[in-house]
Design a protein around this motif. Structure first.
Motif, PDB file in Angstrom:
ATOM      1  N   ASP A   4       0.815  -1.063   0.066  1.00  0.00           N
ATOM      2  CA  ASP A   4      -0.004   0.014   0.089  1.00  0.00           C
ATOM      3  C   ASP A   4       0.902   1.321   0.019  1.00  0.00           C
ATOM      4  O   ASP A   4       0.409   2.117  -0.607  1.00  0.00           O
ATOM      5  CB  ASP A   4      -0.959   0.097   1.184  1.00  0.00           C
ATOM      6  CG  ASP A   4      -2.156  -0.979   1.294  1.00  0.00           C
ATOM      7  OD1 ASP A   4      -2.368  -1.468   0.129  1.00  0.00           O
ATOM      8  OD2 ASP A   4      -2.503  -1.166   2.186  1.00  0.00           O
ATOM      9  N   ILE A   5       1.845   1.436   0.773  1.00  0.00           N
ATOM     10  CA  ILE A   5       2.879   2.197   0.686  1.00  0.00           C
ATOM     11  C   ILE A   5       3.344   2.609  -0.783  1.00  0.00           C
ATOM     12  O   ILE A   5       3.357   3.762  -1.163  1.00  0.00           O
ATOM     13  CB  ILE A   5       4.048   2.200   1.737  1.00  0.00           C
ATOM     14  CG1 ILE A   5       3.449   1.772   2.812  1.00  0.00           C
ATOM     15  CG2 ILE A   5       5.180   3.498   1.549  1.00  0.00           C
ATOM     16  CD1 ILE A   5       4.769   1.511   4.033  1.00  0.00           C
ATOM     17  N   LEU A   6       4.091   1.548  -1.638  1.00  0.00           N
ATOM     18  CA  LEU A   6       4.291   1.795  -2.930  1.00  0.00           C
ATOM     19  C   LEU A   6       3.374   2.300  -3.767  1.00  0.00           C
ATOM     20  O   LEU A   6       3.591   3.089  -4.597  1.00  0.00           O
ATOM     21  CB  LEU A   6       4.995   0.552  -3.384  1.00  0.00           C
ATOM     22  CG  LEU A   6       6.558   0.113  -2.609  1.00  0.00           C
ATOM     23  CD1 LEU A   6       6.844  -1.168  -3.025  1.00  0.00           C
ATOM     24  CD2 LEU A   6       7.361   1.093  -2.944  1.00  0.00           C
ATOM     25  N   ASP A   7       1.944   1.911  -3.416  1.00  0.00           N
ATOM     26  CA  ASP A   7       0.917   2.144  -4.102  1.00  0.00           C
ATOM     27  C   ASP A   7       0.542   3.670  -4.207  1.00  0.00           C
ATOM     28  O   ASP A   7       0.064   4.166  -5.135  1.00  0.00           O
ATOM     29  CB  ASP A   7      -0.397   1.226  -3.907  1.00  0.00           C
ATOM     30  CG  ASP A   7      -0.282  -0.081  -4.456  1.00  0.00           C
ATOM     31  OD1 ASP A   7       0.804  -0.305  -5.188  1.00  0.00           O
ATOM     32  OD2 ASP A   7      -0.853  -1.067  -3.860  1.00  0.00           O
ATOM     33  N   LYS A   8       1.084   4.249  -3.141  1.00  0.00           N
ATOM     34  CA  LYS A   8       0.702   5.683  -2.630  1.00  0.00           C
ATOM     35  C   LYS A   8       1.484   6.504  -3.611  1.00  0.00           C
ATOM     36  O   LYS A   8       1.483   7.866  -3.744  1.00  0.00           O
ATOM     37  CB  LYS A   8       0.660   5.977  -1.370  1.00  0.00           C
ATOM     38  CG  LYS A   8      -0.256   5.428  -0.568  1.00  0.00           C
ATOM     39  CD  LYS A   8      -1.307   6.346  -0.194  1.00  0.00           C
ATOM     40  CE  LYS A   8      -2.229   5.474   0.692  1.00  0.00           C
ATOM     41  NZ  LYS A   8      -3.753   5.951   0.379  1.00  0.00           N
ATOM     42  N   ILE A   9       2.918   6.045  -4.194  1.00  0.00           N
ATOM     43  CA  ILE A   9       3.785   6.668  -4.839  1.00  0.00           C
ATOM     44  C   ILE A   9       3.630   6.679  -6.394  1.00  0.00           C
ATOM     45  O   ILE A   9       3.565   5.541  -6.845  1.00  0.00           O
ATOM     46  CB  ILE A   9       5.222   6.234  -4.331  1.00  0.00           C
ATOM     47  CG1 ILE A   9       5.325   6.164  -2.867  1.00  0.00           C
ATOM     48  CG2 ILE A   9       6.426   7.032  -4.900  1.00  0.00           C
ATOM     49  CD1 ILE A   9       6.668   5.667  -2.292  1.00  0.00           C
ATOM     50  N   THR A  10       3.727   7.856  -6.927  1.00  0.00           N
ATOM     51  CA  THR A  10       3.734   7.985  -8.340  1.00  0.00           C
ATOM     52  C   THR A  10       5.150   7.951  -9.145  1.00  0.00           C
ATOM     53  O   THR A  10       5.852   8.981  -8.910  1.00  0.00           O
ATOM     54  CB  THR A  10       2.909   8.926  -8.841  1.00  0.00           C
ATOM     55  OG1 THR A  10       1.713   8.971  -8.225  1.00  0.00           O
ATOM     56  CG2 THR A  10       2.866   9.239 -10.386  1.00  0.00           C
ATOM     57  N   PHE A  11       5.688   6.998  -9.543  1.00  0.00           N
ATOM     58  CA  PHE A  11       7.015   7.071 -10.058  1.00  0.00           C
ATOM     59  C   PHE A  11       6.802   7.778 -11.377  1.00  0.00           C
ATOM     60  O   PHE A  11       5.744   7.225 -12.304  1.00  0.00           O
ATOM     61  CB  PHE A  11       7.608   5.387  -9.936  1.00  0.00           C
ATOM     62  CG  PHE A  11       7.991   5.079  -8.633  1.00  0.00           C
ATOM     63  CD1 PHE A  11       8.919   5.290  -7.950  1.00  0.00           C
ATOM     64  CD2 PHE A  11       6.862   4.175  -7.970  1.00  0.00           C
ATOM     65  CE1 PHE A  11       9.291   4.748  -6.645  1.00  0.00           C
ATOM     66  CE2 PHE A  11       7.093   3.981  -6.384  1.00  0.00           C
ATOM     67  CZ  PHE A  11       8.314   4.187  -5.917  1.00  0.00           C
ATOM     68  N   ASP A  12       7.685   8.061 -11.979  1.00  0.00           N
ATOM     69  CA  ASP A  12       7.853   8.660 -13.210  1.00  0.00           C
ATOM     70  C   ASP A  12       8.000   7.510 -14.168  1.00  0.00           C
ATOM     71  O   ASP A  12       8.138   6.170 -14.142  1.00  0.00           O
ATOM     72  CB  ASP A  12       8.839   9.780 -13.619  1.00  0.00           C
ATOM     73  CG  ASP A  12      10.371   9.329 -13.379  1.00  0.00           C
ATOM     74  OD1 ASP A  12      10.620   8.025 -13.641  1.00  0.00           O
ATOM     75  OD2 ASP A  12      11.067  10.205 -13.377  1.00  0.00           O
ATOM     76  N   THR A  13       8.173   7.567 -15.390  1.00  0.00           N
ATOM     77  CA  THR A  13       8.400   6.899 -16.796  1.00  0.00           C
ATOM     78  C   THR A  13       9.496   5.958 -16.620  1.00  0.00           C
ATOM     79  O   THR A  13       9.756   4.790 -17.079  1.00  0.00           O
ATOM     80  CB  THR A  13       8.159   7.357 -18.013  1.00  0.00           C
ATOM     81  OG1 THR A  13       9.015   8.382 -18.370  1.00  0.00           O
ATOM     82  CG2 THR A  13       6.851   7.826 -18.552  1.00  0.00           C
ATOM     83  N   GLY A  14      10.487   6.473 -15.922  1.00  0.00           N
ATOM     84  CA  GLY A  14      11.745   5.921 -15.660  1.00  0.00           C
ATOM     85  C   GLY A  14      11.728   5.188 -14.332  1.00  0.00           C
ATOM     86  O   GLY A  14      12.994   4.584 -14.086  1.00  0.00           O
ATOM     87  N   GLY A  15      10.694   5.182 -13.719  1.00  0.00           N
ATOM     88  CA  GLY A  15      10.639   4.128 -12.458  1.00  0.00           C
ATOM     89  C   GLY A  15      11.239   5.103 -11.323  1.00  0.00           C
ATOM     90  O   GLY A  15      11.404   4.623 -10.371  1.00  0.00           O
ATOM     91  N   LEU A  16      11.282   6.268 -11.353  1.00  0.00           N
ATOM     92  CA  LEU A  16      11.696   7.334 -10.350  1.00  0.00           C
ATOM     93  C   LEU A  16      10.899   8.204  -9.844  1.00  0.00           C
ATOM     94  O   LEU A  16       9.904   8.489 -10.412  1.00  0.00           O
ATOM     95  CB  LEU A  16      13.162   8.063 -10.965  1.00  0.00           C
ATOM     96  CG  LEU A  16      14.207   7.205 -11.567  1.00  0.00           C
ATOM     97  CD1 LEU A  16      15.272   7.967 -12.202  1.00  0.00           C
ATOM     98  CD2 LEU A  16      14.955   6.187 -10.471  1.00  0.00           C
ATOM     99  N   VAL A  17      11.320   8.560  -8.619  1.00  0.00           N
ATOM    100  CA  VAL A  17      10.533   9.747  -7.723  1.00  0.00           C
ATOM    101  C   VAL A  17      11.460  10.679  -7.157  1.00  0.00           C
ATOM    102  O   VAL A  17      12.374  10.113  -6.573  1.00  0.00           O
ATOM    103  CB  VAL A  17       9.510   9.488  -7.063  1.00  0.00           C
ATOM    104  CG1 VAL A  17      10.206   8.410  -5.649  1.00  0.00           C
ATOM    105  CG2 VAL A  17       8.379  10.254  -6.371  1.00  0.00           C
ATOM    106  N   PRO A  18      11.415  12.100  -7.140  1.00  0.00           N
ATOM    107  CA  PRO A  18      12.235  12.726  -6.552  1.00  0.00           C
ATOM    108  C   PRO A  18      12.085  12.812  -5.227  1.00  0.00           C
ATOM    109  O   PRO A  18      11.011  12.733  -4.595  1.00  0.00           O
ATOM    110  CB  PRO A  18      11.671  14.167  -7.049  1.00  0.00           C
ATOM    111  CG  PRO A  18      10.489  14.180  -7.661  1.00  0.00           C
ATOM    112  CD  PRO A  18      10.238  12.717  -7.924  1.00  0.00           C
ATOM    113  N   ALA A  19      13.044  12.933  -4.227  1.00  0.00           N
ATOM    114  CA  ALA A  19      13.137  12.771  -2.785  1.00  0.00           C
ATOM    115  C   ALA A  19      14.107  13.940  -2.208  1.00  0.00           C
ATOM    116  O   ALA A  19      15.205  14.119  -2.633  1.00  0.00           O
ATOM    117  CB  ALA A  19      13.724  11.428  -2.394  1.00  0.00           C
ATOM    118  N   ILE A  20      13.188  14.734  -1.456  1.00  0.00           N
ATOM    119  CA  ILE A  20      14.205  15.834  -0.822  1.00  0.00           C
ATOM    120  C   ILE A  20      14.310  15.379   0.687  1.00  0.00           C
ATOM    121  O   ILE A  20      13.628  14.841   1.301  1.00  0.00           O
ATOM    122  CB  ILE A  20      13.216  17.094  -0.816  1.00  0.00           C
ATOM    123  CG1 ILE A  20      12.729  17.562  -2.211  1.00  0.00           C
ATOM    124  CG2 ILE A  20      13.853  18.227   0.125  1.00  0.00           C
ATOM    125  CD1 ILE A  20      11.536  18.186  -2.073  1.00  0.00           C
ATOM    126  N   ALA A  21      15.579  15.475   1.019  1.00  0.00           N
ATOM    127  CA  ALA A  21      16.181  15.335   2.218  1.00  0.00           C
ATOM    128  C   ALA A  21      16.186  16.573   3.070  1.00  0.00           C
ATOM    129  O   ALA A  21      16.869  17.523   2.780  1.00  0.00           O
ATOM    130  CB  ALA A  21      17.660  14.694   2.301  1.00  0.00           C
TER     131      ALA A  21
END
Length: 133
Positions: A4-21
């Motif tokens: 369910d956690i991964l299902d909440k994340i929209t990965f781009d067409t390359g399978g990536l998502v930006p992450a801000i630390a």
């Protein structure tokens, strides 16, 4: 790990998502990097932040070569699911240039100005290897 956690994340067409630390106790924005599904899972399971290195094409465990790790304090997903905010406890510097954060260039009066100094030389941090990204 709950999918369910991964299902909440929209990965781009390359399978990536930006992450801000962001430093959890001060609110300082440290850096932005990319995560794929495996990096998200590893970060959540181990509590130490892992990213996806686009330049190397593999998982990048923050601090694996520099010792400047990020311990996960809180993992947040934005309203659209297309950006992550990682509240972390940063050990050492976050930037591969040896600065505390990656946002050390400021536009002032139409010029780019360096607003923070190098705290540790990249050569010292990486043992004469170039960069940690």
């Amino acid at each position: 790990m709950n999918n369910d956690i991964l299902d909440k994340i929209t990965f781009d067409t390359g399978g990536l998502v930006p992450a801000i630390a962001q430093q959890h106790d001060t609110g300082e924005v440290l850096m932005m990097a990319w995560m794929n599904r495996d990096a998200v899972l590893e970060t959540l399971e181990k509590g130490q932040v892992c990213y996806w290195s686009r330049s190397r094409g593999k998982l990048w465990r923050k601090g694996e070569s520099s010792g400047h790790v990020q311990r996960l304090v809180n993992f947040r997903i934005d309203c659209d699911g297309d950006t992550l905010l990682l509240l972390v406890d940063q050990t050492g510097v976050a930037c591969h240039t040896g600065r505390h954060n990656c946002f050390f260039q400021s536009v002032r009066d139409g010029e780019v100005e360096i607003i923070s100094e190098v705290e540790i030389s990249p050569d010292e941090m990486y043992g004469n290897k170039s960069g940690g990204k």
